[in-house]
Scaffold this motif. Structure first.
Motif, PDB file in Angstrom:
ATOM      1  N   ARG A  19       0.848  -1.185   0.000  1.00 18.77           N
ATOM      2  CA  ARG A  19       0.000   0.000   0.000  1.00 18.77           C
ATOM      3  C   ARG A  19       0.881   1.231   0.000  1.00 18.77           C
ATOM      4  N   LEU A  20       0.724   2.035  -1.025  1.00 21.46           N
ATOM      5  CA  LEU A  20       1.471   3.282  -1.126  1.00 21.46           C
ATOM      6  C   LEU A  20       0.655   4.426  -0.555  1.00 21.46           C
ATOM      7  N   SER A  21       1.338   5.377   0.057  1.00 17.85           N
ATOM      8  CA  SER A  21       0.695   6.568   0.603  1.00 17.85           C
ATOM      9  C   SER A  21       1.342   7.804   0.007  1.00 17.85           C
ATOM     10  N   CYS A  22       0.545   8.842  -0.143  1.00 19.04           N
ATOM     11  CA  CYS A  22       1.045  10.121  -0.642  1.00 19.04           C
ATOM     12  C   CYS A  22       0.472  11.221   0.230  1.00 19.04           C
ATOM     13  N   SER A  50      -6.136   7.030 -11.249  1.00 19.60           N
ATOM     14  CA  SER A  50      -6.553   8.392 -10.948  1.00 19.60           C
ATOM     15  C   SER A  50      -7.877   8.382 -10.221  1.00 19.60           C
ATOM     16  N   ILE A  51      -8.128   9.459  -9.478  1.00 16.00           N
ATOM     17  CA  ILE A  51      -9.379   9.623  -8.759  1.00 16.00           C
ATOM     18  C   ILE A  51      -9.772  11.090  -8.851  1.00 16.00           C
ATOM     19  N   THR A  52     -11.013  11.332  -9.240  1.00 10.13           N
ATOM     20  CA  THR A  52     -11.483  12.703  -9.378  1.00 10.13           C
ATOM     21  C   THR A  52     -12.081  13.184  -8.060  1.00 10.13           C
ATOM     22  N   MET A  53     -12.475  14.460  -8.059  1.00  7.38           N
ATOM     23  CA  MET A  53     -13.093  15.038  -6.872  1.00  7.38           C
ATOM     24  C   MET A  53     -14.351  14.273  -6.499  1.00  7.38           C
ATOM     25  N   ASN A  54     -15.036  13.718  -7.512  1.00  6.56           N
ATOM     26  CA  ASN A  54     -16.294  13.003  -7.287  1.00  6.56           C
ATOM     27  C   ASN A  54     -16.089  11.493  -7.195  1.00  6.56           C
ATOM     28  N   TYR A  55     -14.851  11.077  -6.899  1.00  3.68           N
ATOM     29  CA  TYR A  55     -14.548   9.663  -6.660  1.00  3.68           C
ATOM     30  C   TYR A  55     -14.673   8.791  -7.905  1.00  3.68           C
ATOM     31  N   ILE A  56     -14.553   9.379  -9.083  1.00  2.00           N
ATOM     32  CA  ILE A  56     -14.496   8.568 -10.295  1.00  2.00           C
ATOM     33  C   ILE A  56     -13.061   8.095 -10.447  1.00  2.00           C
ATOM     34  N   ARG A  57     -12.912   6.785 -10.546  1.00  2.00           N
ATOM     35  CA  ARG A  57     -11.584   6.182 -10.607  1.00  2.00           C
ATOM     36  C   ARG A  57     -11.319   5.615 -12.000  1.00  2.00           C
ATOM     37  N   PHE A  67      -5.146  -3.020  -8.621  1.00  2.00           N
ATOM     38  CA  PHE A  67      -4.813  -1.796  -7.884  1.00  2.00           C
ATOM     39  C   PHE A  67      -6.106  -1.032  -7.563  1.00  2.00           C
ATOM     40  N   THR A  68      -6.096  -0.361  -6.420  1.00  2.00           N
ATOM     41  CA  THR A  68      -7.212   0.492  -6.027  1.00  2.00           C
ATOM     42  C   THR A  68      -6.659   1.811  -5.509  1.00  2.00           C
ATOM     43  N   ILE A  69      -7.148   2.904  -6.068  1.00  2.00           N
ATOM     44  CA  ILE A  69      -6.766   4.234  -5.600  1.00  2.00           C
ATOM     45  C   ILE A  69      -7.885   4.762  -4.710  1.00  2.00           C
ATOM     46  N   TYR A  70      -7.504   5.387  -3.604  1.00  2.00           N
ATOM     47  CA  TYR A  70      -8.495   6.008  -2.732  1.00  2.00           C
ATOM     48  C   TYR A  70      -7.820   7.129  -1.959  1.00  2.00           C
ATOM     49  N   ARG A  71      -8.619   7.886  -1.247  1.00  2.00           N
ATOM     50  CA  ARG A  71      -8.028   9.009  -0.522  1.00  2.00           C
ATOM     51  C   ARG A  71      -8.693   9.186   0.829  1.00  2.00           C
ATOM     52  N   MET A  75      -7.004  13.468   6.163  1.00  2.00           N
ATOM     53  CA  MET A  75      -5.548  13.350   6.230  1.00  2.00           C
ATOM     54  C   MET A  75      -4.868  14.002   5.024  1.00  2.00           C
ATOM     55  N   ASN A  76      -5.666  14.420   4.032  1.00  2.00           N
ATOM     56  CA  ASN A  76      -5.146  14.985   2.793  1.00  2.00           C
ATOM     57  C   ASN A  76      -4.099  14.051   2.166  1.00  2.00           C
ATOM     58  N   THR A  77      -4.460  12.786   2.104  1.00  2.00           N
ATOM     59  CA  THR A  77      -3.548  11.740   1.656  1.00  2.00           C
ATOM     60  C   THR A  77      -4.229  10.883   0.594  1.00  2.00           C
ATOM     61  N   VAL A  78      -3.456  10.474  -0.385  1.00  2.00           N
ATOM     62  CA  VAL A  78      -3.937   9.588  -1.443  1.00  2.00           C
ATOM     63  C   VAL A  78      -3.196   8.260  -1.317  1.00  2.00           C
ATOM     64  N   TYR A  79      -3.912   7.174  -1.521  1.00  2.00           N
ATOM     65  CA  TYR A  79      -3.340   5.844  -1.352  1.00  2.00           C
ATOM     66  C   TYR A  79      -3.455   5.041  -2.643  1.00  2.00           C
ATOM     67  N   LEU A  80      -2.584   4.053  -2.765  1.00  2.00           N
ATOM     68  CA  LEU A  80      -2.688   3.089  -3.852  1.00  2.00           C
ATOM     69  C   LEU A  80      -2.485   1.698  -3.261  1.00  2.00           C
ATOM     70  N   GLN A  81      -3.557   0.941  -3.190  1.00  2.00           N
ATOM     71  CA  GLN A  81      -3.477  -0.447  -2.735  1.00  2.00           C
ATOM     72  C   GLN A  81      -3.144  -1.312  -3.941  1.00  2.00           C
ATOM     73  N   MET A  82      -2.051  -2.022  -3.845  1.00  2.00           N
ATOM     74  CA  MET A  82      -1.585  -2.841  -4.956  1.00  2.00           C
ATOM     75  C   MET A  82      -1.585  -4.306  -4.536  1.00  2.00           C
ATOM     76  N   ASN A  83      -2.388  -5.108  -5.201  1.00  2.00           N
ATOM     77  CA  ASN A  83      -2.486  -6.536  -4.932  1.00  2.00           C
ATOM     78  C   ASN A  83      -2.038  -7.330  -6.148  1.00  2.00           C
ATOM     79  N   SER A  84      -1.800  -8.601  -5.940  1.00  2.00           N
ATOM     80  CA  SER A  84      -1.399  -9.499  -7.035  1.00  2.00           C
ATOM     81  C   SER A  84      -0.258  -8.891  -7.850  1.00  2.00           C
TER      82      SER A  84
END
Length: 116
Positions: A19-22, A50-57, A67-71, A75-84
């Motif tokens: 899991r990456l954090s930004c 990518s993820i928009t203001m309205n949570y469109i990924r 992979f799943t991007i979320y924020r 925390m003003n942080t963006v994450y990238l969950q990377m599986n497989s």
């Protein structure tokens, strides 16, 4: 001024997860479209999620379903969950806004290495 600090990379085995954090300062992640990029030597930086203001990924085809991007707006942080994970996922990963160009501020990135 935008300041981005990526973390969470490391060495993973084939099929593993990271899991990456930004952590972002200078802008709000909930008022900007944000993305995770990756770069390998000799290649251009590639937008992978990518993820928009309205949570469109959106995802590049090679990571869809893995992979799943979320924020976290508080925390003003963006994450990238990377599986497989696969060896082809090996790269230096960055986050930034979708409008960021080569001459904009970028973080140091976080290295992801996947062994087979």
């Amino acid at each position: 001024q935008v300041h981005l600090v990526e973390s969470g990379g490391g060495l993973a085995q084939l099929g593993g997860s990271l899991r990456l954090s930004c952590a972002v300062s200078g802008i709000r992640v909930n008022t900007n479209a944000m993305g995770w990029y990756r770069q390998v030597p000799e290649n251009q930086r590639e937008l992978v999620a990518s993820i928009t203001m309205n949570y469109i990924r959106n995802y590049v085809d090679s990571v869809k379903g893995r992979f799943t991007i979320y924020r976290n707006d508080a925390m003003n942080t963006v994450y990238l969950q990377m599986n497989s994970l696969k060896p082809d996922d090996t790269a230096l990963y960055f986050c930034n806004t979708l409008s960021a160009g080569a001459f904009d501020s970028w973080g140091q990135g976080t290295q992801v290495t996947v062994s087979s």
